[in-house]
Design a protein around this motif. Structure first.
Motif, PDB file in Angstrom:
ATOM      1  N   SER A 116      -3.355  -2.376  -2.811  1.00  0.00           N
ATOM      2  CA  SER A 116      -3.986  -0.949  -2.922  1.00  0.00           C
ATOM      3  C   SER A 116      -3.316  -0.021  -3.586  1.00  0.00           C
ATOM      4  N   HIS A 117      -4.123   0.460  -4.414  1.00  0.00           N
ATOM      5  CA  HIS A 117      -3.303   1.479  -5.527  1.00  0.00           C
ATOM      6  C   HIS A 117      -3.499   2.851  -5.015  1.00  0.00           C
ATOM      7  N   GLY A 118      -2.780   3.820  -5.259  1.00  0.00           N
ATOM      8  CA  GLY A 118      -2.459   5.137  -5.243  1.00  0.00           C
ATOM      9  C   GLY A 118      -2.473   6.153  -6.436  1.00  0.00           C
ATOM     10  N   LEU A 119      -3.295   6.974  -6.318  1.00  0.00           N
ATOM     11  CA  LEU A 119      -2.708   7.832  -7.790  1.00  0.00           C
ATOM     12  C   LEU A 119      -1.896   8.992  -7.448  1.00  0.00           C
ATOM     13  N   ILE A 120      -0.635   8.656  -7.927  1.00  0.00           N
ATOM     14  CA  ILE A 120       0.717   9.408  -7.811  1.00  0.00           C
ATOM     15  C   ILE A 120       1.035  10.590  -8.558  1.00  0.00           C
ATOM     16  N   SER A 121       1.283  11.881  -8.263  1.00  0.00           N
ATOM     17  CA  SER A 121       1.502  12.667  -9.179  1.00  0.00           C
ATOM     18  C   SER A 121       1.957  13.885  -8.499  1.00  0.00           C
ATOM     19  N   LEU A 122       2.865  14.962  -9.545  1.00  0.00           N
ATOM     20  CA  LEU A 122       3.251  16.022  -8.991  1.00  0.00           C
ATOM     21  C   LEU A 122       2.116  17.280  -9.025  1.00  0.00           C
ATOM     22  N   ALA A 123       1.267  16.943  -9.736  1.00  0.00           N
ATOM     23  CA  ALA A 123      -0.094  18.014  -9.795  1.00  0.00           C
ATOM     24  C   ALA A 123      -0.627  18.195  -8.523  1.00  0.00           C
ATOM     25  N   SER A 124      -1.386  19.332  -8.202  1.00  0.00           N
ATOM     26  CA  SER A 124      -1.908  19.496  -7.008  1.00  0.00           C
ATOM     27  C   SER A 124      -3.193  19.283  -6.844  1.00  0.00           C
ATOM     28  N   ILE A 125      -3.933  19.201  -8.108  1.00  0.00           N
ATOM     29  CA  ILE A 125      -5.375  18.869  -7.916  1.00  0.00           C
ATOM     30  C   ILE A 125      -5.707  18.014  -9.308  1.00  0.00           C
ATOM     31  N   PHE A 126      -6.761  17.271  -9.077  1.00  0.00           N
ATOM     32  CA  PHE A 126      -7.094  16.198  -9.975  1.00  0.00           C
ATOM     33  C   PHE A 126      -7.261  16.862 -11.423  1.00  0.00           C
ATOM     34  N   GLU A 127      -7.830  18.209 -11.601  1.00  0.00           N
ATOM     35  CA  GLU A 127      -7.894  18.752 -12.688  1.00  0.00           C
ATOM     36  C   GLU A 127      -6.822  18.868 -13.683  1.00  0.00           C
ATOM     37  N   GLU A 128      -5.578  19.037 -13.092  1.00  0.00           N
ATOM     38  CA  GLU A 128      -4.684  19.350 -13.672  1.00  0.00           C
ATOM     39  C   GLU A 128      -3.912  18.075 -14.408  1.00  0.00           C
ATOM     40  N   VAL A 129      -4.351  16.924 -13.912  1.00  0.00           N
ATOM     41  CA  VAL A 129      -3.838  15.319 -14.456  1.00  0.00           C
ATOM     42  C   VAL A 129      -4.341  15.425 -15.820  1.00  0.00           C
ATOM     43  N   LYS A 130      -3.612  15.128 -16.898  1.00  0.00           N
ATOM     44  CA  LYS A 130      -4.005  14.853 -18.324  1.00  0.00           C
ATOM     45  C   LYS A 130      -3.602  13.573 -18.819  1.00  0.00           C
ATOM     46  N   THR A 131      -2.621  12.898 -18.136  1.00  0.00           N
ATOM     47  CA  THR A 131      -2.504  11.290 -18.414  1.00  0.00           C
ATOM     48  C   THR A 131      -2.003  10.530 -17.150  1.00  0.00           C
TER      49      THR A 131
ATOM     50  N   ALA B 129       0.382   8.727 -12.108  1.00  0.00           N
ATOM     51  CA  ALA B 129       0.908   7.320 -12.269  1.00  0.00           C
ATOM     52  C   ALA B 129       0.195   6.540 -11.047  1.00  0.00           C
ATOM     53  N   ILE B 130      -0.426   4.982 -11.451  1.00  0.00           N
ATOM     54  CA  ILE B 130      -1.149   4.164 -10.607  1.00  0.00           C
ATOM     55  C   ILE B 130      -0.101   3.408 -10.113  1.00  0.00           C
ATOM     56  N   ALA B 131       0.339   3.349  -8.727  1.00  0.00           N
ATOM     57  CA  ALA B 131       1.171   2.447  -8.122  1.00  0.00           C
ATOM     58  C   ALA B 131       0.997   2.508  -6.458  1.00  0.00           C
ATOM     59  N   SER B 132       1.773   1.597  -5.761  1.00  0.00           N
ATOM     60  CA  SER B 132       1.511   1.344  -4.268  1.00  0.00           C
ATOM     61  C   SER B 132       2.055   2.577  -3.661  1.00  0.00           C
ATOM     62  N   GLN B 133       1.604   2.776  -2.423  1.00  0.00           N
ATOM     63  CA  GLN B 133       1.953   3.799  -1.647  1.00  0.00           C
ATOM     64  C   GLN B 133       3.612   3.524  -1.188  1.00  0.00           C
ATOM     65  N   ARG B 134       4.034   2.268  -1.265  1.00  0.00           N
ATOM     66  CA  ARG B 134       5.494   2.159  -1.134  1.00  0.00           C
ATOM     67  C   ARG B 134       6.289   2.716  -2.297  1.00  0.00           C
ATOM     68  N   ALA B 135       5.886   2.470  -3.012  1.00  0.00           N
ATOM     69  CA  ALA B 135       6.500   3.046  -4.458  1.00  0.00           C
ATOM     70  C   ALA B 135       6.498   4.676  -4.237  1.00  0.00           C
ATOM     71  N   ALA B 136       5.396   5.264  -3.839  1.00  0.00           N
ATOM     72  CA  ALA B 136       5.520   6.847  -3.897  1.00  0.00           C
ATOM     73  C   ALA B 136       6.709   7.155  -2.876  1.00  0.00           C
ATOM     74  N   GLU B 137       6.626   6.515  -1.602  1.00  0.00           N
ATOM     75  CA  GLU B 137       7.545   6.603  -0.537  1.00  0.00           C
ATOM     76  C   GLU B 137       9.040   6.415  -1.187  1.00  0.00           C
ATOM     77  N   LEU B 138       9.346   5.483  -1.851  1.00  0.00           N
ATOM     78  CA  LEU B 138      10.572   4.960  -2.226  1.00  0.00           C
ATOM     79  C   LEU B 138      11.173   6.089  -3.480  1.00  0.00           C
ATOM     80  N   TYR B 139      10.200   6.518  -4.175  1.00  0.00           N
ATOM     81  CA  TYR B 139      10.641   7.457  -5.009  1.00  0.00           C
ATOM     82  C   TYR B 139      10.308   9.036  -4.828  1.00  0.00           C
ATOM     83  N   LYS B 140       9.828   9.160  -3.615  1.00  0.00           N
ATOM     84  CA  LYS B 140       9.601  10.586  -3.042  1.00  0.00           C
ATOM     85  C   LYS B 140       8.809  11.128  -3.804  1.00  0.00           C
ATOM     86  N   LEU B 141       7.587  10.759  -4.065  1.00  0.00           N
ATOM     87  CA  LEU B 141       6.421  11.326  -4.955  1.00  0.00           C
ATOM     88  C   LEU B 141       5.218  11.309  -4.043  1.00  0.00           C
TER      89      LEU B 141
END
Lengths: 296, 296
Positions: free
Chosen positions: A92-107, A152-164
């Motif tokens: 189950s993938h999540g979209l992980i980013s420091l951007a606050s809204i989808f429109e800010e994401v470029k890559t 980045a596309i990764a798991s929720q667990r990865a987001a927690e581990l890297y505090k993102l």
């Protein structure tokens, strides 16, 4: 003895999650183990074949993207690994980013399989992004700290581990997305501790479906050369749950075949079938008989 | 009418080389054509299915890395494309970099298939490098101008086009490295100009081997469900030159099969075989009968 388990790293990959699930199973029967991350699947398999670790956990097949070909090719090449058990991990993938809204994401960075599994979602919600492949889902996270427009596309667990932060979840196009992993050991060695035996025996209880994985090549340019090996099982009503062809790498159009049958190679009628099969194949390899381990 | 040909771009990819080879063939029979690069294989196939271009040239299979799964999956999904001909392109990679010696190279960029095809060479001659995947062999070249310690794996033609030096050539691990491409058109449309017919007829001369490509699913959990479809051809001594399984994406363990037979679906005995085949399959698709085009 503490059992060492190799997997594709770094921390936060789905490979690590599968290895952890197996490690938990071991601890339930009182066996300690620790994880050893490796930078590639090939190196994970080499580590166990050379005795650096006791076991390796590697992905074999995803329900959306299909075979993990590097696993099959390396298994065929190494020739000495034995499958102990298989486990299926929901993905189950999540979209992980420091951007606050989808429109800010470029890559968007991720492993090519993960990008492919979210293609429809990306086109719908972030059509403006450039997709960039990475070596693992976790490696993709490295880009986020220095660039708020990166995701980045990764798991929720990865987001927690890297505090993102997770911007959207789940984002895979097909809800029933899962990956099958194999747990392998070096065929010629015995792991001294009996805990592995114990857990394998717990899984291999009567009534559980047993799979046997085989690989072979057939004589070239013979009409029906592949039919005879398959008939060996069909006429005995042995179900073949999977067939996969891979190039032999000798020339275009020359293949080797990997098949999984729903039968235990220790049983006599299966042994007879395998002996018959050998007469129709050029090179023949057996990778083990094993059951599917439930994750809990 | 000038024929438009879609391919994976940008200029310098192997996809462009294959499209150029076909374009040259057209010009030999007096037919003008031009190339239309697309950023992905999916978009290349969509372009022809939506009538933006007349033809698409896409990779199907490499002798080392196997099937190009995105081509098979998209073809199955689009359902309306027809294979016109196939061609086999020899693949020969170079290491391209502004570095003057191997020791200076710190990173190597390329398409994952190209990286995989040069794994042994990289480990032997530049063991210190970090390997980074890119969307195409040509895209990998973008990194070189700004970083002398970066290298890319691509064709000699790409190096010439982008005026970059080739540090080593050839660097593929297996000398017999080649990729099969398909030339496709939209099945329901006729390309007005007869030049395409003409060239196809030139290729399809008596004595030339004709292939038919098929795709199908079989009923689930029936022992030997795949054996019956294959027997249809085996009992008629029709050689099957290729079989490939792909996930249906519905659930793990549910597959669709792509097979190539060495026979023309226009011939009566093949038609009968296909009618019989249909009785053993759930979904059945035929992607065309075609010959292999020689490149010169």
């Amino acid at each position: 003895m503490t059992i060492s388990i190799a997997h594709l790293g770094p921390a936060g990959t789905y490979g690590e999650m599968a290895a952890m699930a197996f490690s938990n199973k071991l601890s339930q029967v009182g066996q300690q183990s620790f994880l050893c991350p490796y930078p590639s699947i090939t190196q994970t398999l080499w580590a166990v074949s050379q005795g650096q670790v006791n076991l390796a956990v590697v992905p074999v097949e995803n329900s959306i993207e299909g075979s993990v070909t590097i696993t099959l090719d390396t298994l065929w090449q190494l020739d000495i690994l034995e499958i102990q058990t298989a486990l299926v991990l929901p993905i189950s993938h999540g979209l992980i980013s420091l951007a606050s809204i989808f429109e800010e994401v470029k890559t968007v960075y991720s492993h090519p399989q993960a990008l492919a599994q979210c293609q429809g979602w990306l086109e719908k919600f972030v059509p403006q992004v450039q997709q960039i492949p990475a070596n693992s889902t976790t490696e993709a996270l490295e880009y986020l700290e220095r660039d708020r427009s990166a995701a980045a596309i990764a798991s929720q667990r990865a987001a927690e581990l890297y505090k993102l932060p997770v911007l959207a979840y789940p984002i895979n196009d097909y809800p029933d997305n899962c990956t099958r992993f194999w747990v392998l050991k070096k065929g010629c060695t015995e792991i001294e501790n009996s805990a592995l035996e114990l857990i394998i025996n717990t899984i291999d209880k009567p009534g559980n479906l047993v799979f046997t994985s085989l690989g072979f090549t057939v004589p070239a340019n013979v009409p029906g050369a592949l039919v005879k090996p398959l008939q060996v099982f069909a006429k005995r009503e042995i179900n073949m749950s999977r067939i996969e062809s891979r190039p032999t790498k000798l020339y275009l159009g020359d293949y080797l075949f990997f098949i999984d049958i729903e039968a235990n190679s220790n049983h006599n009628y299966v042994r007879v079938a395998i002996e018959e099969l050998k007469t129709y194949t050029k090179v023949f390899k057996i990778f083990g008989s094993y059951s599917l381990m439930a994750i809990n």
